[in-house]
Design a protein around this motif. Sequence first.
Motif, short mmCIF file in Angstrom:
data_model
loop_
_atom_site.label_atom_id
_atom_site.label_comp_id
_atom_site.label_asym_id
_atom_site.label_seq_id
_atom_site.Cartn_x
_atom_site.Cartn_y
_atom_site.Cartn_z
N ILE A 262 1.25 -0.91 -0.17
CA ILE A 262 0.17 -0.14 0.26
C ILE A 262 0.75 1.03 0.23
O ILE A 262 1.88 1.03 0.89
CB ILE A 262 -0.80 0.23 1.36
N ASN A 263 0.97 2.07 -1.31
CA ASN A 263 1.67 3.08 -1.00
C ASN A 263 3.03 3.19 -1.11
O ASN A 263 3.40 3.97 -0.24
CB ASN A 263 0.76 4.52 -0.22
N ASN A 264 3.74 2.26 -1.82
CA ASN A 264 5.12 1.46 -1.22
C ASN A 264 6.08 2.32 -3.25
O ASN A 264 5.90 1.67 -3.38
CB ASN A 264 5.33 0.31 -1.51
N ARG A 265 6.83 2.93 -2.04
CA ARG A 265 7.98 3.51 -2.66
C ARG A 265 8.71 2.76 -3.38
O ARG A 265 9.10 3.19 -4.48
CB ARG A 265 8.52 5.25 -2.31
N GLY A 266 8.97 2.41 -1.96
CA GLY A 266 10.41 0.83 -2.36
C GLY A 266 11.01 1.15 -1.34
O GLY A 266 10.86 1.12 0.02
N ILE A 284 15.79 -0.45 -4.17
CA ILE A 284 14.73 -0.87 -4.78
C ILE A 284 13.43 -0.27 -5.07
O ILE A 284 12.53 -0.40 -3.96
CB ILE A 284 14.95 -1.72 -4.85
N GLU A 285 13.04 0.19 -6.12
CA GLU A 285 11.40 1.35 -5.81
C GLU A 285 10.26 -0.35 -6.11
O GLU A 285 10.66 -1.75 -6.50
CB GLU A 285 10.86 0.92 -7.97
N ASP A 316 7.13 4.33 2.56
CA ASP A 316 5.44 5.06 1.51
C ASP A 316 6.03 6.43 0.85
O ASP A 316 6.67 7.04 0.95
CB ASP A 316 4.74 5.23 2.16
N PHE A 317 5.31 6.53 -0.27
CA PHE A 317 5.13 7.65 -0.89
C PHE A 317 4.79 9.42 0.05
O PHE A 317 5.64 10.48 -0.81
CB PHE A 317 4.11 7.92 -2.27
N ASN A 318 4.15 9.10 0.64
CA ASN A 318 3.93 10.22 2.26
C ASN A 318 5.27 10.38 3.01
O ASN A 318 5.28 11.19 3.88
CB ASN A 318 2.84 10.50 2.72
N GLY A 319 6.68 9.89 3.11
CA GLY A 319 7.68 9.72 3.60
C GLY A 319 7.44 8.97 4.86
O GLY A 319 8.26 8.93 5.65
N GLN A 320 6.29 8.56 5.62
CA GLN A 320 6.31 7.22 6.36
C GLN A 320 7.37 5.60 5.84
O GLN A 320 7.05 5.37 4.89
CB GLN A 320 5.02 6.39 6.87
#
Length: 421
Positions: A262-266, A284-285, A316-320
Amino acid sequence: MKKLIIPLIFFLLIIFNQNLFSQPSLITIAEAREDLNMDFIPDRLGDTVRVRGVVISPNYQTSNRSYYIWDNTAGITTFISGLGSPTLALGDEVEIVGFIDHFNGLTEISPLTDTDIVVLSTGNPIPDPQVLTLEQYLNNAEAYESELIGFVNLTKVSGTWPGAGSSATLKVSDGIDSVDLRIDSDTDIDGQPEPAWPQDIIGLGGQFDNSAPYDGGYQILPRYYATDFLPPGTIPVELISFTATVNPFGEAVLNWVTATEINNRGFEIERKSLNGRFAIIGFIEGYGTTSEEKTYSYVDQSVNPGIYVYRLKQIDFNGQFEYSEAIELEISPPLIFDLEQNYPNPFNPSTKISYSVPKSGYVSLKVYNALGQEVAALVNGIKEAGNHKIDFNASNLNSGIYFYKLEAGDFTQVKKMTLIK
């Protein structure tokens, strides 16, 4: 009069310098709370330390200040009597000078004075919880003390949900193991409607054990009603497996699998030596949001013989973010000199050549054409013991048969390779 003033100034300078240099050096929270002799009591009990961390909880006291902070290495509880110290908010980064205390099994840092807790910045990201089973938590609860942890599909098996202004200890279970769920009246949870069980639950690793050896009484401490009690399946059990192996070239190969994202930037890949500190070695993305199983791999080519520890930082994309469990891998030195067949072979125009040396020393690796003429010197110098790999680019050479020769000490070996353009 001058005779009195000069000694007085000298005395004040001494006092000033003593105060200036009496500040303890900054250490990590993991260092502050370490228990190397594993007696369930912090080794630095009573010592004055200086740490920094991000606030990850509300105040757990009505007439005092008690927050939980975290700094990427570990979490710790803070406690100071009264309300003279700063009111802290979720995401505040703070620096604390205080002494290490131990209260009912819980390691704490107590600021020396109200001014020894300083807000450095605000609005910092809060880490995602480490998703565990109750078995994983209870088998190593000390490692998760004062850190954010999450559990999937827990059901209440005993206890009464607290009314407004009351605290309560419930017993919750995942069908196999059970643990205390402590709801504190200083949160916004008491007095709220009891959720429909089962629930996914997020909380802090806590403990209440008032007798030695302080190896029991482990708890989960939820912080907020809206965010820490969730419908079952809300918390993704992302990481199915995380393994590390050594390939034939002496490189570390990391493999991991996620069930959902969920919302995983990498993923940041972090490595440390056995007694070192973690450093980022790669990224790794991720796949953003997906319900499909995904497989990842990363090859660490920059290792020498030794013991290494790896972990993943999922962002996450939100920095968490949240960390995986750390895994250990030993890279053994080669026992013999060896020259591997290049790969790929035949090749155009590049190939990799791997070789092993069991001890440090001078190494020569050269390429010759079919007439015995040297066309490339790939290695010519001192190399450490271990497995080595080098890229050979033959874009300036004609198609044909070539030979590469390894010389190290009394060892010599030659192999053939084919360039086809």
